[in-house]
Enzyme design. Structure first.
Site, mmCIF file in Angstrom:
data_model
loop_
_atom_site.group_PDB
_atom_site.id
_atom_site.type_symbol
_atom_site.label_atom_id
_atom_site.label_comp_id
_atom_site.label_asym_id
_atom_site.label_seq_id
_atom_site.Cartn_x
_atom_site.Cartn_y
_atom_site.Cartn_z
ATOM 1 N N ASP A 86 0.848 -1.235 -0.021
ATOM 2 C CA ASP A 86 -0.013 -0.051 -0.010
ATOM 3 C C ASP A 86 0.730 1.171 0.171
ATOM 4 O OD1 ASP A 86 0.604 -0.753 2.523
ATOM 5 O OD2 ASP A 86 -0.816 0.673 3.520
ATOM 6 N N GLU A 157 0.011 -1.197 5.634
ATOM 7 C CA GLU A 157 1.162 -0.615 6.410
ATOM 8 C C GLU A 157 1.003 0.814 6.754
ATOM 9 O OE1 GLU A 157 5.018 0.751 7.621
ATOM 10 O OE2 GLU A 157 3.911 1.551 5.919
#
Length: 404
Positions: A86, A157
């Site tokens: 991400d 994350e």
């Protein structure tokens, strides 16, 4: 003339006869072209999964939008290589593009250090798709490593800890994340950054009594009371603390403030959102004691409690997020051999990781871990996030030679 934006690929591939440089550039280009802001990692995870499942030497497992791909060669030790898929939200920096030498969008320091080199520009270039590309290349080509390998490509994350895909896999399938040493591919300019600061976020709450502002003496102004908390924050002097030879700098800062519900109403509540970044000489319990006292009772999702000591004694505290610190973990023999190779290739000695990373999750599991990745960490999350092409080759070369 501005370079053309990169188109989204149907599949992630590189030519079987490609050079290392060509393969890495192709992988980087393809994963950069897939939008993967936190909560939207699914399409990229799907593509990475298909890529990994085409590698016959890997066993691939999936939990949510996190992938775990492992070799099972019967080696004595296992190394875990992790990259998150991400990114933070886009700021006019997607879709990505290659910048050719001389392009004015190349940052001055990168142009000076890499004058004749292409640069990948766009969201996620440094944090951390350059490292992801290097790990995908190793996953496809490193078929006979000297240790067994586990590759983890995970989601969420960049947001609150409860969403973190690595955390969820550790909880649901701890047997997937067993190993002797771990590397997180966070950007480090291909040097080693050891351990990480811990982080906690909480609201400091002051209370008052609402009243009409024309009759302010009938109430108590919660915003005015919050001034004392701000004064304590302003007086706080950040500490630099040496842990196992690396220097970690702490920080205590207000990041948001809110209060009041009308322009003519004396506010009955004010909240200051505080972020404390603490060195790995202390755990979360000790960090909380410094902020709010050892017995305040403030935990995630249990509401407001009064600080019994520490910096914010007497104020209300409501916990919002917390993640532990991690010590450097450089005394492990695997770490020492990696430190030596990185020193040889880059001339860099290990330094402290000044932010929080998932090395802390491995530290909690008793697995030594370091941060090592392509790209400048100071460019992470910036609108002109970019990475020189040779960083991919450098990172992949270090890990290939160390592991193979």
């Amino acid at each position: 003339m501005q370079a053309a934006a990169i188109e989204t690929p149907a599949e992630i591939r590189f030519a079987p006869d490609a050079t290392v440089e060509e393969a890495l550039a192709a992988l980087m280009e393809q994963i950069m072209a897939v939008y993967s802001v936190s909560d939207d990692e699914g399409p990229l995870t799907d593509m990475v999964e298909r890529f990994l499942r085409r590698q016959p030497h890997l066993t691939v497992r999936r939990h949510g939008d996190t992938l775990v791909a492992s070799t099972d060669l019967g080696r004595d030790r296992r190394v875990i290589l992790c990259g998150h898929l991400d990114t933070v939200p886009v700021i006019d920096n997607f879709p990505p593009r290659w910048l050719e030498p001389g392009d004015p969008a190349i940052r001055g320091e990168i142009a000076a250090a890499h004058p004749d080199e292409r640069v990948m520009w766009g969201r996620g270039a440094t944090d951390m798709k350059a490292s992801d590309a290097a790990l995908l290349y190793l996953a496809a080509t490193l078929t006979e490593p000297k240790v067994d390998l586990t590759y983890v490509f995970y989601d969420h994350e960049e947001v609150v800890a409860e969403k973190n895909g690595l955390r969820k896999v550790v909880q649901a399938h701890p047997e997937w994340i067993r190993g002797d040493f771990a590397i997180i591919g966070e950007p480090t300019n291909c040097g080693i950054e050891g351990g990480c600061n811990g982080t906690m976020r909480f609201d400091v709450v002051s209370h008052g009594v609402a009243a009409h502002s024309a009759r302010a003496w009938m109430g108590e102004n919660a915003i005015h009371k919050a001034g004392e908390a701000l004064a304590r924050l302003n007086a706080y002097e950040p500490q630099s603390i040496t842990v196992d030879g690396l220097e970690y700098r702490e920080g205590l800062n207000a990041t948001l403030i809110s209060g009041g519900n009308g322009t003519n109403v004396i506010p009955d509540e004010c909240r200051i959102h505080v972020n404390y970044r603490f060195a790995p000489d202390k755990d979360i319990r000790q960090a909380k004691a410094m902020m709010m006292g050892a017995d305040a009772g403030a935990e995630l999702n249990n509401g407001e409690h009064t600080a019994t000591g520490g910096v914010f004694e007497g104020f209300g505290i409501e916990m919002k997020d917390e993640s532990p610190s991690a010590r450097p973990g450089l005394d492990d023999p695997l770490a020492q051999s990696l430190v030596g190779l990185v020193r040889e290739r880059t001339g860099r000695e290990p330094v402290a990781k000044l932010g929080w990373t998932d090395v802390a999750r491995f530290a909690a599991l008793g697995i030594p871990a370091v941060n090592l990745g392509a790209g400048d960490p100071l460019l992470a999350h910036k609108h002109d996030e970019q990475v020189p092409e040779s960083d991919l080759t450098l990172m992949a070369g270090i890990l290939r030679d160390w592991l193979g």
